[in-house]
Design a protein around this motif. Structure first.
Motif, mmCIF file in Angstrom:
data_model
loop_
_atom_site.group_PDB
_atom_site.id
_atom_site.type_symbol
_atom_site.label_atom_id
_atom_site.label_comp_id
_atom_site.label_asym_id
_atom_site.label_seq_id
_atom_site.Cartn_x
_atom_site.Cartn_y
_atom_site.Cartn_z
ATOM 1 N N TYR A 157 0.798 -1.171 0.144
ATOM 2 C CA TYR A 157 0.174 -0.139 -0.197
ATOM 3 C C TYR A 157 0.903 1.146 -0.090
ATOM 4 O O TYR A 157 2.027 1.194 0.359
ATOM 5 N N TYR A 191 -0.421 -10.523 -0.708
ATOM 6 C CA TYR A 191 0.768 -10.039 0.207
ATOM 7 C C TYR A 191 0.327 -10.456 1.807
ATOM 8 O O TYR A 191 -0.593 -10.639 2.114
ATOM 9 N N ARG A 212 -2.569 -12.734 2.552
ATOM 10 C CA ARG A 212 -4.046 -12.146 1.979
ATOM 11 C C ARG A 212 -3.953 -12.614 0.800
ATOM 12 O O ARG A 212 -3.156 -12.055 0.120
ATOM 13 N N HIS A 215 -6.811 -8.577 -3.433
ATOM 14 C CA HIS A 215 -7.905 -7.918 -3.349
ATOM 15 C C HIS A 215 -7.954 -6.338 -3.584
ATOM 16 O O HIS A 215 -6.881 -5.775 -3.348
ATOM 17 N N HIS A 217 -9.956 -3.036 -2.028
ATOM 18 C CA HIS A 217 -11.051 -2.538 -1.044
ATOM 19 C C HIS A 217 -11.676 -1.476 -1.461
ATOM 20 O O HIS A 217 -11.509 -0.678 -2.256
HETATM 21 FE FE FE Z 1 -5.763 -5.280 2.105
#
Ligand code: FE
Ligand code: BEZ
Length: 286
Positions: A157, A191, A212, A215, A217
């Motif tokens: 991120y 990630y 995870r 995806h 969000h």
């Molecule tokens: Fe996430």
């Protein structure tokens, strides 16, 4: 209240709640005491293990700051966040399901027009995500806002990059008259959740991986409708059945379809291969 024993100590502690003024607080604390004492009896906790637990919780607190919330990560990895989510978002069939919010949401993302590119220079495979925001009867909702954020193609991120000041792979989109939305991005990748703290050590001790599945969000909001915090998961991801935070729901798994270079959904042309994903959000009236 002297000479308390293994047999009557729990009742003595519960009796101390008699003066609690707030009924809900009394209920929650009573249940917590019963379960905590029950857990300690069940595992026959040693003093050494008790100290290890205290040190673990202390380290968890020390790892928290304004950017890192290790207690939420603990809650996520123990399935507590998803249980709270499930209890609080019992939706009628057909409504878009919710999932865990995660720690990387930043309020105040840039508002962007339809088909804007949220990824900018971020590394990754180009992707076009589009669909509509509808009510559960299929009526389009104009003016709904989709607040979108995701990793780049390397699994980071923007806020995780050193400095973390440049905003990328996030943006806010408002649906047009027929409820449509569309944005350009990059295909998210799977990630690991942060593992450099006590929760990482716990996962290791449990023999679990920290990943995870890939995806995007999305928080979908519209006046008069319940807010939905959810993900679009990438079909085929290797971690869909072993998400470290238990957040995957079948209805949220979306095909990211591969295309060769050529015309793109925003009416332009791509010189490189790209992928497309479609998803309709279905909101419930408040
Ligand atoms: Fe996430
Ligand atoms: C996330 O999806 O961003 C996330 C959720 C829970 C824990 C860590 C990350």
């Amino acid at each position: 209240m002297r000479n308390l024993t293994e047999g009557n100590l729990t009742e003595a502690v519960l009796a101390k709640l008699e003066g609690a003024a707030d009924a809900r607080f009394k209920e929650i604390m009573g249940s917590l005491i019963r379960h905590l004492h029950g857990f300690i009896r069940e595992v026959d906790l040693t003093e050494r293990e008790w100290l290890t637990a205290i040190q673990f919780l202390t380290a968890t607190g020390k790892k928290c700051d304004d950017k890192r919330q290790e207690f939420i990560l603990l809650s996520d990895t123990l399935g507590v966040s998803m249980l709270v989510d499930a209890i609080n978002h019992r939706k009628p069939g057909g409504a878009t399901e919710t999932t865990v919010l995660g720690p990387f949401y930043v309020s105040g993302a840039n508002e962007m027009p339809m088909w804007a590119d949220i990824a900018g220079d971020a590394p990754g495979e180009p992707a076009y995500v589009s669909g509509r925001v509808l009510d559960v009867d299929g009526k389009p909702i104009a003016g709904a806002v989709l607040d979108v954020w995701q990793t780049d193609g390397e699994g980071y991120y923007d806020v995780q990059r050193p400095g973390g000041n440049e905003q990328y792979a996030r943006g806010k989109f408002t649906t047009v008259a027929d409820g449509r939305y569309g944005f350009k991005t990059i295909k998210p990748v799977s990630y690991p959740v942060p593992t450099d703290g006590p929760v990482g050590k716990m996962l290791l001790g449990m023999g679990r991986h920290p990943y995870r599945p890939a995806h995007v969000h999305v928080i979908a909001t519209a006046p008069g409708y319940d807010r939905v915090a959810t993900h679009l998961f990438v079909e085929g991801d290797e971690y869909l059945d072993s998400d470290a935070v238990f957040g995957v729901k079948h209805s949220l798994v979306v095909e990211f379809k591969d295309h060769p270079a050529g015309p793109t959904p925003d009416g332009k042309k791509s010189a490189t291969p790209f992928c497309t994903a479609g998803f309709d959000f279905k909101l419930v009236r408040s």
